[in-house]
Design a protein around this motif. Structure first.
Motif, PDB file in Angstrom:
ATOM      1  N   GLY A 105       0.789  -1.220   0.000  1.00 50.26           N
ATOM      2  CA  GLY A 105       0.000   0.000   0.000  1.00 50.26           C
ATOM      3  C   GLY A 105       0.821   1.270   0.000  1.00 50.26           C
ATOM      4  O   GLY A 105       0.396   2.296  -0.536  1.00 50.26           O
ATOM      5  N   ALA A 106       2.021   1.220   0.587  1.00 47.89           N
ATOM      6  CA  ALA A 106       2.857   2.422   0.659  1.00 47.89           C
ATOM      7  C   ALA A 106       3.232   2.943  -0.729  1.00 47.89           C
ATOM      8  O   ALA A 106       3.525   4.129  -0.887  1.00 47.89           O
ATOM      9  CB  ALA A 106       4.117   2.126   1.463  1.00 47.89           C
ATOM     10  N   LEU A 107       3.202   2.087  -1.734  1.00 50.48           N
ATOM     11  CA  LEU A 107       3.539   2.514  -3.094  1.00 50.48           C
ATOM     12  C   LEU A 107       2.468   3.423  -3.688  1.00 50.48           C
ATOM     13  O   LEU A 107       2.742   4.184  -4.618  1.00 50.48           O
ATOM     14  CB  LEU A 107       3.709   1.297  -4.011  1.00 50.48           C
ATOM     15  N   PHE A 108       1.250   3.338  -3.161  1.00 47.87           N
ATOM     16  CA  PHE A 108       0.115   4.006  -3.781  1.00 47.87           C
ATOM     17  C   PHE A 108      -0.480   5.135  -2.948  1.00 47.87           C
ATOM     18  O   PHE A 108      -1.233   5.957  -3.475  1.00 47.87           O
ATOM     19  CB  PHE A 108      -0.973   2.971  -4.078  1.00 47.87           C
ATOM     20  N   VAL A 109      -0.150   5.210  -1.676  1.00 41.26           N
ATOM     21  CA  VAL A 109      -0.741   6.209  -0.786  1.00 41.26           C
ATOM     22  C   VAL A 109      -0.503   7.630  -1.306  1.00 41.26           C
ATOM     23  O   VAL A 109       0.622   8.000  -1.658  1.00 41.26           O
ATOM     24  CB  VAL A 109      -0.161   6.076   0.635  1.00 41.26           C
ATOM     25  N   GLY A 110      -1.571   8.407  -1.370  1.00 39.72           N
ATOM     26  CA  GLY A 110      -1.465   9.803  -1.761  1.00 39.72           C
ATOM     27  C   GLY A 110      -1.280  10.041  -3.248  1.00 39.72           C
ATOM     28  O   GLY A 110      -1.111  11.187  -3.672  1.00 39.72           O
ATOM     29  N   LYS A 111      -1.336   8.980  -4.056  1.00 38.21           N
ATOM     30  CA  LYS A 111      -1.150   9.131  -5.495  1.00 38.21           C
ATOM     31  C   LYS A 111      -2.488   8.997  -6.216  1.00 38.21           C
ATOM     32  O   LYS A 111      -3.351   8.234  -5.795  1.00 38.21           O
ATOM     33  CB  LYS A 111      -0.167   8.082  -6.015  1.00 38.21           C
ATOM     34  N   PRO A 112      -2.678   9.727  -7.302  1.00 38.15           N
ATOM     35  CA  PRO A 112      -3.925   9.611  -8.056  1.00 38.15           C
ATOM     36  C   PRO A 112      -3.995   8.293  -8.823  1.00 38.15           C
ATOM     37  O   PRO A 112      -2.988   7.801  -9.343  1.00 38.15           O
ATOM     38  CB  PRO A 112      -3.863  10.789  -9.037  1.00 38.15           C
ATOM     39  N   GLY A 113      -5.197   7.750  -8.893  1.00 35.47           N
ATOM     40  CA  GLY A 113      -5.430   6.540  -9.663  1.00 35.47           C
ATOM     41  C   GLY A 113      -6.713   6.656 -10.459  1.00 35.47           C
ATOM     42  O   GLY A 113      -7.632   7.390 -10.080  1.00 35.47           O
ATOM     43  N   ALA A 114      -6.776   5.941 -11.551  1.00 39.57           N
ATOM     44  CA  ALA A 114      -7.991   5.940 -12.365  1.00 39.57           C
ATOM     45  C   ALA A 114      -8.113   4.605 -13.081  1.00 39.57           C
ATOM     46  O   ALA A 114      -7.118   3.926 -13.349  1.00 39.57           O
ATOM     47  CB  ALA A 114      -7.980   7.082 -13.381  1.00 39.57           C
TER      48      ALA A 114
END
Length: 206
Positions: A105-114
């Motif tokens: 999860g740390a790889l994705f926290v606070g990053k935009p996704g779609a």
């Protein structure tokens, strides 16, 4: 800044790729670097729940999932694309995401996704909803567009005739670029991502 666009179709240059390519073009016009990452068309196992990745940071099965995880460390945003199979995302992208997100999860926290989905006729909204759930459980910001992020067509040429679908892809790319720039500007002003509380876990039998 860089966005990785993941093509979850077994066809490298099919309808899903055509949609992602349109998003990538809009991102690049906004000065955002892009990479379209193909999951591939070889068998891809689902998560075994062995927990090895919790210790090493990578999956025990060394395939395209680990290749993506290594790239994800340097990425600022993500777009995951899939064809619609039986009103759901493809088996490949589902197995891929289960393993890419679990314990990382740390790889994705606070990053935009779609999410982006491609279908011939129906089932797009169900697949779209399925993919978005990976973002909402990972402290990511979901990027929207002027319509649900979907294109229609049975071939790349048919997708290219879906003018509204392609416009939706371009709007998605523009919105992603805008959000990335806002995040970068915020960081320069000292605005950091909210501090996380220690996780609390309960189940429904207690």
């Amino acid at each position: 800044m860089k966005v990785i666009l993941v093509n979850g179709s077994p066809k490298k240059n099919g309808c899903t790729y055509t949609a992602l390519e349109e998003v990538a073009g809009a991102l690049e016009k906004n000065g955002i670097e892009t990479e379209i990452f193909w999951v591939g068309n070889k068998p891809l196992s689902g998560c075994l729940g062995c927990g090895a990745c919790l210790k090493t940071g990578e999956c025990c099965m060394d395939d395209t999932v680990n290749e993506f995880v290594r790239k994800a460390k340097e990425a600022d945003g993500f777009i995951f694309g899939s064809p619609v199979h039986y009103a759901a995302a493809s088996g490949s992208i589902t197995s891929f995401l289960d393993r890419a997100f679990y314990g990382k999860g740390a790889l994705f926290v606070g990053k935009p996704g779609a999410a982006v989905v491609s279908c011939r006729r129906g089932g797009a909204s169900a697949a779209f909803d399925q993919l978005n759930k990976y973002f909402t459980i990972s402290n990511m910001m979901i990027v929207g567009s002027q319509y649900w992020n979907q294109v229609h067509g049975n071939t790349p040429d048919e997708v290219r005739k879906d003018e509204e679908g392609l416009q939706t892809m371009r709007t998605l790319g523009n919105n992603m670029a805008w959000l990335l720039k806002c995040i970068e500007a915020g960081k320069k002003e000292g605005i950091s991502f909210p501090e996380k509380e220690a996780p609390l876990k309960t189940n429904f039998i207690r």
